[in-house]
Structures are given as structure tokens and as C-alpha cells.
Design a protein around this motif. Structure first.
Motif, short mmCIF file in Angstrom:
data_model
loop_
_atom_site.label_atom_id
_atom_site.label_comp_id
_atom_site.label_asym_id
_atom_site.label_seq_id
_atom_site.Cartn_x
_atom_site.Cartn_y
_atom_site.Cartn_z
N ASN A 180 15.69 -5.01 -16.99
CA ASN A 180 14.64 -5.06 -16.11
C ASN A 180 13.56 -4.13 -16.58
OD1 ASN A 180 15.29 -6.65 -13.56
ND2 ASN A 180 17.08 -5.24 -13.69
N ALA A 181 12.24 -4.42 -16.31
CA ALA A 181 11.28 -3.51 -16.22
C ALA A 181 11.20 -2.95 -14.94
CB ALA A 181 10.02 -4.13 -16.73
N LEU A 182 11.20 -1.75 -14.61
CA LEU A 182 11.26 -1.11 -13.24
C LEU A 182 9.92 -0.75 -12.84
CD1 LEU A 182 14.21 1.11 -14.06
CD2 LEU A 182 14.49 -1.08 -13.04
N PHE A 183 9.39 -0.92 -11.83
CA PHE A 183 8.09 -0.55 -11.19
C PHE A 183 7.93 -0.69 -9.83
CE2 PHE A 183 5.67 -4.60 -10.41
CZ PHE A 183 6.56 -5.59 -10.60
N TRP A 184 7.04 -0.04 -9.34
CA TRP A 184 6.66 -0.05 -7.91
C TRP A 184 5.17 -0.36 -7.84
CZ3 TRP A 184 10.25 -0.36 -4.47
CH2 TRP A 184 11.69 0.44 -4.51
N CYS A 185 4.53 -0.14 -8.83
CA CYS A 185 3.15 -0.21 -8.79
C CYS A 185 2.56 -0.86 -10.07
CB CYS A 185 2.28 1.38 -8.93
SG CYS A 185 2.73 2.16 -7.26
N ASN A 186 1.28 -1.43 -10.02
CA ASN A 186 0.56 -2.03 -11.02
C ASN A 186 -0.88 -2.25 -10.70
OD1 ASN A 186 0.33 -4.79 -10.25
ND2 ASN A 186 2.17 -5.42 -11.23
N HIS A 187 -1.68 -2.93 -11.51
CA HIS A 187 -2.99 -3.23 -11.15
C HIS A 187 -3.32 -4.25 -10.26
CE1 HIS A 187 -1.88 -5.95 -13.92
NE2 HIS A 187 -3.05 -6.49 -13.96
N ASP A 188 -2.24 -4.96 -9.72
CA ASP A 188 -2.22 -5.91 -8.68
C ASP A 188 -1.68 -5.45 -7.37
OD1 ASP A 188 -3.53 -7.74 -10.60
OD2 ASP A 188 -1.36 -8.31 -11.48
N GLN A 189 -1.02 -4.25 -7.25
CA GLN A 189 -0.17 -4.03 -6.11
C GLN A 189 -0.90 -2.74 -5.33
OE1 GLN A 189 2.57 -5.57 -5.13
NE2 GLN A 189 2.56 -7.04 -6.84
N PRO A 190 -0.82 -3.08 -4.07
CA PRO A 190 -1.20 -1.67 -3.17
C PRO A 190 -0.29 -0.52 -3.53
CG PRO A 190 -0.11 -3.12 -1.77
CD PRO A 190 -0.24 -3.89 -3.09
N ARG A 191 -0.91 0.81 -3.40
CA ARG A 191 -0.15 1.97 -4.00
C ARG A 191 1.12 2.03 -3.23
NH1 ARG A 191 -1.89 4.59 -8.64
NH2 ARG A 191 -3.92 4.20 -8.94
N ALA A 192 2.25 2.33 -3.93
CA ALA A 192 3.52 2.55 -3.46
C ALA A 192 3.68 3.45 -2.37
CB ALA A 192 4.63 2.58 -4.46
N VAL A 193 3.07 4.72 -2.38
CA VAL A 193 3.51 5.82 -1.66
C VAL A 193 2.69 5.38 -0.19
CG1 VAL A 193 1.10 7.01 -2.21
CG2 VAL A 193 3.31 8.18 -1.10
N SER A 194 1.53 4.52 -0.18
CA SER A 194 0.94 4.10 0.99
C SER A 194 1.76 2.92 1.70
CB SER A 194 -0.18 3.59 0.93
OG SER A 194 -1.18 4.64 0.15
N ARG A 195 2.37 2.20 0.69
CA ARG A 195 3.19 1.15 1.27
C ARG A 195 4.63 1.15 1.61
NH1 ARG A 195 3.56 -3.85 -3.21
NH2 ARG A 195 4.29 -5.58 -1.66
N PHE A 196 5.37 1.72 0.79
CA PHE A 196 6.92 2.16 1.21
C PHE A 196 7.28 3.73 1.60
CE2 PHE A 196 7.23 -1.16 -2.00
CZ PHE A 196 7.48 -2.19 -1.22
N GLY A 197 6.20 4.53 1.65
CA GLY A 197 6.17 5.89 1.77
C GLY A 197 5.55 6.30 3.04
N ASP A 198 4.86 7.66 3.15
CA ASP A 198 4.13 7.90 4.39
C ASP A 198 3.24 8.66 3.51
OD1 ASP A 198 2.76 9.69 6.29
OD2 ASP A 198 4.63 9.91 7.26
N ASP A 199 1.80 7.90 3.40
CA ASP A 199 0.89 8.83 2.59
C ASP A 199 0.26 10.03 3.13
OD1 ASP A 199 -0.91 7.48 4.07
OD2 ASP A 199 -1.59 6.26 2.55
N LYS A 200 0.73 10.52 4.26
CA LYS A 200 0.16 11.43 4.99
C LYS A 200 0.94 12.55 5.02
CE LYS A 200 -3.42 8.48 7.20
NZ LYS A 200 -2.95 7.24 6.57
N LYS A 201 2.01 12.38 6.13
CA LYS A 201 2.65 13.56 6.53
C LYS A 201 3.62 13.80 5.54
CE LYS A 201 5.41 15.42 10.31
NZ LYS A 201 6.49 14.83 11.32
N TYR A 202 4.27 12.93 4.82
CA TYR A 202 5.30 13.23 3.63
C TYR A 202 4.84 12.57 2.48
CZ TYR A 202 8.26 14.08 7.67
OH TYR A 202 8.69 14.59 8.97
N ARG A 203 3.71 12.87 1.85
CA ARG A 203 2.89 12.12 0.70
C ARG A 203 3.89 12.65 -0.44
NH1 ARG A 203 -0.61 12.81 -3.43
NH2 ARG A 203 -0.72 14.89 -2.52
#
Ligand code: TEU
Ligand code: CA
Length: 546
Positions: free
Chosen positions: A312-335
Motif C-alpha cells: 500500500n501507499a499510505l496517505f490521508w492527504c493529497n491535492h484532491d482531498q480536503p485536509r485530514a486534520v479538518s476532516r478526521f481531527g479537530d482543527d481548532k481545539k485539538y489541532r
């Protein structure tokens, strides 16, 4: 060749670093920032397309595969980048867009004159206006066929209308593409990423799809494995890093694409795990990510590929995907916490990790408040489609805010200076306001930054064969938000725990925890006891068996 101890860094050139003040990133900008990439200790740079292009899809619409678009620089700039990167021990990977060309490519222009030789480079079908050969839908919205009145024919475009699909059935097309690979190889290029390469084999008969958008007729098509074997064999790519972007693929096919015995590619990108927030599989219908499904999909792919020699090539992000921290994380309180947790999860799975520019800073989604800020052809198309479906402008903007590819394409945030230090001029796309806090300069000055955490994970991969080559197995998964797995090689064993929620959770292991030491994590200490672990919000820990 085995690329298990390597780490790839993806550069979206247009947004990485502008060297000449025109607001657009370029090749010299990359050369200027090689030192930064050296500090991160990545092995390869995957550069998105810089070939001559009308840039309707930012370079994924290639006009000439053998020349460099002046907006990105010159051949000399590229040669200099190759040489300087080589001095740093960094190899370059180029992005080969071989499923389609721009409609401004000379082959297509000749086809448009009615020259049968070049018409056979593409997929033209007889027809009359208003009656496309099939009901297939383009990946960017609207019909997948375009009518050319003076030819009385339709041509296939699975993507934008300016991206015409090539006819791989034609041996001449395959020979042309091999020439392109040979050309770049002799420039010192060390690897290739193949754009939507599992879509290249189209069916013999084109029929309507009454169940879907047509993809089942051309995804992992009947001759795709044969084509890849031929391409790799005839260009001697066997020892290079080759990664295929596989759209809507299956584990079975990816095993074949990436098992070394097949002599196709070194590894595959697949996207199922990045659809767990698509409501009923529809990208433009919002849903909070289903972490249970995310874990199930990753588990299925990890085990399936492992048992059958796939990689596998492992990835959460690329130029076609929203930012992973905003998507699966919390980009404010727990960035920082959630960005690091996602990093642990990706880098500790079995495969070769890819870091997308800015991911190592915890860069967030763009937060654009008006359609005029968007640049991406897909986003602009879908904005209109969403309005036509009855959504209000505010609703459509909310969807784009979560889903647009432009979320990944904002300028790399180098400093708190104007335009995030990306350019002296107004950039082609604006950075989000948070660049004042989230930037390279700040990250390098903070020992506890996401950046330095990535570097630790990369070091761990270099130091421990368990990380690069170990087997993977999965532990107690009933607790929905905790992803738990073991990596093992010889006597060594690592236990990885990732909390995907903003809640403190007790992980009831059902696994003897007495013999583990804390190795690395995103909180300073860790509360491990013999049979119970308390995971704080978005906590990730790597434990080592003693
Ligand atoms: O993307 C292929 C692809 O299908 C997507 O990731 C696509 O953006 C998404 O599914 C749309 O919802 C590749 C490139 O990575 C992308 O940038 C290009 O636009 C596309 O191929 C066409 O070349
Ligand atoms: Ca520039």
C-alpha cells in the motif's frame, strides 16, 4: 525493489513556493526549499505535473509531455532541481497523466482535422447531437462525452471536457507513452506516479450504465494488467518507485498491481478509506466520518494486501482531498494532537507513507467564504450543480468548504509574512488566515511541533525494521473510536493505539499490557497500566514490548 523504509513527500508545485513573484509556485521554488525537505528527511519528492498545459485542471491536462510549462520554469530549472536533490539523497517522482491528454495536445488537434491515424489515439464514436454514445457521467460532473459537429462524432472524456481519454487499445499510443517514460528516465528521474491508471483499459463495447455512472465498465478494465506489464517491461521501470492512483478499485486488483511477482507497480493508492464521510457514497453529500467504517476498510486493505504480497501507499492527504486534520481531527481545539494522531496512524500501518505539503504543519482547510475564491474546475462545476439541485448559495458553499479540492491547494504556509511567505505577489489562490500561527518558521522553532513529530516518525521507520517490514495484526476493535494494532518482526513488537475522538476513553485491552514501554506519542506522558489504558482526546501512543 522494496520501498518499505522510504517516505515520499508530495509537492503541488503551483502552491509550494513562488520564486519569481508571479504568484504561482514553480520548479525553482522547490530547489530553494530543498533544505527544508532535507530537515524533514524525506526520500522522494512526488511533483505534480509541470508539463506544457492549458492548466484547466492545473496540469492534469497535458499539452506536451516532453516540455515544461513556462509558468513552472525551464528544462534547465528541472535539471538543476534533479541535481541538487540528488546531492541531498532525494529522488524525484514525476506524475504521468496517461489516461488522457489535453484537447490542445498535438495528437488531439490532428484528430480534430479528421486524420484517422490520430482519431484512433482517442475514443471517438459515431453519433448525432444530443445522443451521446452512453449515459456515462464525467468525474467532474456532466456527460462523459463531447460532440464534435464537423466530425459527426463524440469523444470520451472521463474528466474535464478538455481532457480527452487516450485509446490504449492502439499499440501506437502505448509506444508513444513509453517514449515519454524513457525521456524522463534519462533526465535522472527516480520514479513515477501514474494518474488514474486503473481506468486506461476501456471495454470493447460501450453500453449504458443503468446502475451507476459508467465506472464499472472501465475501472480495472480487462487489459489493464497487461498494459502495465508491457509499459514497465519495455521501459525497464522494474527498479524504480512506481505508484498507481487507483480509482474505485478492489483489493484483488491492487494485489496484482503491486505484488512484485507481477512486475507491474511498486504500490497503489486506493481511496475507499477517504469516502467514509460521503453520505451514501456521494462526495457532495456531507456526513461526519464513520470511524468504525474507516477502521474496517483499513483493516481489510492492510490484511488483504499483506496476505497476498501487495503493498500500500499510505496517505490521508493529497491535492484532491480536503485536509485530514479538518476532516478526521479537530482543527481548532485539538489541532496539534489530532494532526499527530493521524500521522501515527498512517506511518505505523504497513506500507510506504506519503506526506502532502503542509500536512507536516497541520495545515487546515481553506475556509473560503465566497465562490470567487475557488479555482478548481471540479469545485466550480459542482457549485453550479448543487445550486441547480436547489441548494442555497450558503449551503453549496458549506459543501465546498468541506469537500473542495482547493482545501489542499492553498499556498504552503512558510511564515507569518504577507501571503504566508509563499510569494511576494498575490498568489493564484489565497491562504487561510491561520497562516499567521501555522507556518514553517513557527514549526521549526517549536520542539513540540507537528513538524518535529513527523520527523520522529520517519526516524522510527529508518531505525526499526518492525515499522518498515513488520507484519500487522489488529487488536480489540469493538471500541468504535480506538484503532489498535500490532506490528511485529522477529522478536520485536510495537503496539499502536489511536483515539479518533475528542473524548477521553478507557481502552479495555483484553491484551496483557504489563510488558510494554512507552516509545512515542502525542501527549507527554501516557497512562498505561497492566490491563487498562486511558487515552486522552486524539491521543496516539506507540508502545514497545520489552
Ligand atoms: O484524480 C483522479 C480522481 O478521480 C480524483 O481524485 C478526483 O479528483 C475525485 O475523484 C473527484 O471527485 C486524478 C488527479 O489526482 C486529479 O488532480 C486530476 O484532476 C484527475 O486525476 C484527472 O487527471
Ligand atoms: Ca512563479
Amino acid at each position: 525493489m522494496n520501498f518499505s523504509d522510504k517516505v515520499v513527500y508530495q509537492i503541488y508545485i503551483k502552491s509550494f513556493k513562488d520564486s519569481n513573484g508571479d504568484g504561482i509556485g514553480d520548479l525553482r521554488g522547490i530547489t530553494e526549499r530543498l533544505d527544508y525537505l532535507k530537515i524533514l528527511t524525506v526520500d522522494y519528492l512526488w511533483l505534480t505535473p509541470f508539463f506544457s498545459s492549458p492548466l484547466n485542471d492545473n496540469g492534469y491536462d497535458v499539452r506536451d509531455y516532453l516540455s515544461i510549462d513556462p509558468i513552472f520554469g525551464t528544462m534547465q530549472d528541472l535539471e538543476e532541481l534533479v541535481a541538487k536533490a540528488d546531492e541531498q539523497g532525494i529522488g524525484l517522482i514525476l506524475d504521468m497523466v496517461f489516461n488522457h491528454t489535453s484537447t490542445e495536445h498535438k495528437w488531439f488537434l490532428r484528430a480534430l482535422t479528421g486524420d484517422p491515424e490520430y482519431m484512433d489515439y482517442y475514443i471517438f464514436k459515431d453519433g448525432i447531437p444530443d445522443m451521446p454514445p452512453t449515459n456515462w457521467v464525467s468525474k467532474f460532473g456532466g456527460p462523459a462525452w463531447e460532440y464534435i459537429p464537423h466530425l459527426n462524432k463524440w469523444y470520451l472524456h472521463l474528466f474535464d471536457v478538455t481532457q480527452a481519454d487516450l485509446n490504449w487499445e492502439n499499440p501506437k499510443v502505448r509506444e508513444e507513452l513509453k517514449k515519454i517514460i524513457r525521456f524522463w528516465k534519462q533526465k535522472g528521474i527516480k520514479g513515477f506516479r501514474f494518474d488514474v491508471v486503473n481506468l486506461i483499459s476501456k471495454p470493447q463495447v460501450f453500453e449504458n450504465d443503468f446502475k451507476g455512472d459508467g465506472r464499472r465498465f472501465y475501472t480495472d478494465g480487462t487489459r489493464v494488467h497487461e498494459y502495465l506489464k508491457e509499459l514497465v517491461r519495455d521501459t525497464q521501470m522494474e527498479d524504480m518507485l512506481t505508484v498507481g492512483e487507483m480509482s474505485s478499485t478492489s483489493v484483488e486488483n491492487c494485489i496484482r498491481y503491486s505484488n512484485p511477482d507481477e512486475k507491474e507497480l511498486s504500490m497503489c493508492f486506493s481511496f475507499h478509506h477517504l469516502k467514509v464521510d460521503y453520505k451514501d457514497g456521494e462526495k457532495w453529500d456531507l456526513m461526519t466520518p464513520d470511524i468504525g467504517q474507516l477502521k474496517a476498510l483499513l483493516t481489510e486493505w492492510q490484511l488483504g494486501m499483506q496476505e497476498n504480497g501487495g503493498w500500500n501507499a499510505l496517505f490521508w492527504c493529497n491535492h484532491d482531498q480536503p485536509r485530514a486534520v479538518s476532516r478526521f481531527g479537530d482543527d481548532k481545539k485539538y489541532r496539534p494532537e489530532s494532526a499527530k494522531m493521524l500521522a501515527v496512524c498512517e506511518h505505523m500501518l504497513r506500507g510506504t507513507p506519503y506526506i502532502f505539503q503542509g500536512e507536516e504543519l497541520g495545515m487546515t482547510n481553506a475556509n473560503f467564504t465566497d465562490i470567487s475564491y475557488y479555482r478548481d474546475v471540479e469545485s466550480r462545476n459542482y457549485y453550479q450543480i448543487l445550486l441547480a439541485k436547489g441548494k442555497t448559495q450558503a449551503e453549496a458553499l458549506m459543501v465546498l468548504g468541506a469537500r473542495s479540492r482547493d482545501n489542499a491547494r492553498t499556498p504552503m504556509q512558510w511564515s507569518d509574512e504577507v501571503y504566508a511567505g509563499f510569494s511576494e505577489a498575490a498568489p493564484w489562490i489565497l491562504p487561510p488566515d491561520n497562516y499567521k500561527d501555522i507556518n514553517v518558521k513557527a514549526a521549526l522553532n517549536d520542539d513540540d511541533s507537528i513538524f518535529w513529530f513527523y520527523r520522529k516518525l520517519i526516524r522510527l521507520r529508518k531505525e526499526k525494521k518492525t515499522v518498515s517490514e513488520g507484519r500487522i495484526s489488529f487488536l480489540y476493535q469493538e471500541q468504535k473510536d480506538v484503532f489498535a494494532f500490532l506490528r511485529t518482526a522477529q522478536e520485536e513488537e510495537l503496539l499502536v493505539l489511536c483515539n479518533f475522538s475528542d473524548q477521553e476513553l478507557k481502552w479495555a485491552a483484553g491484551h496483557d499490557m504489563s510488558n510494554y514501554n512507552y516509545l512515542l506519542g502525542n501527549y507527554e506522558d501516557s497512562s498505561i497500566s497492566a490491563d487498562k489504558i486511558v487515552l486522552r482526546p486524539y491521543e496516539a501512543v506507540i508502545l514497545e514490548r520489552v
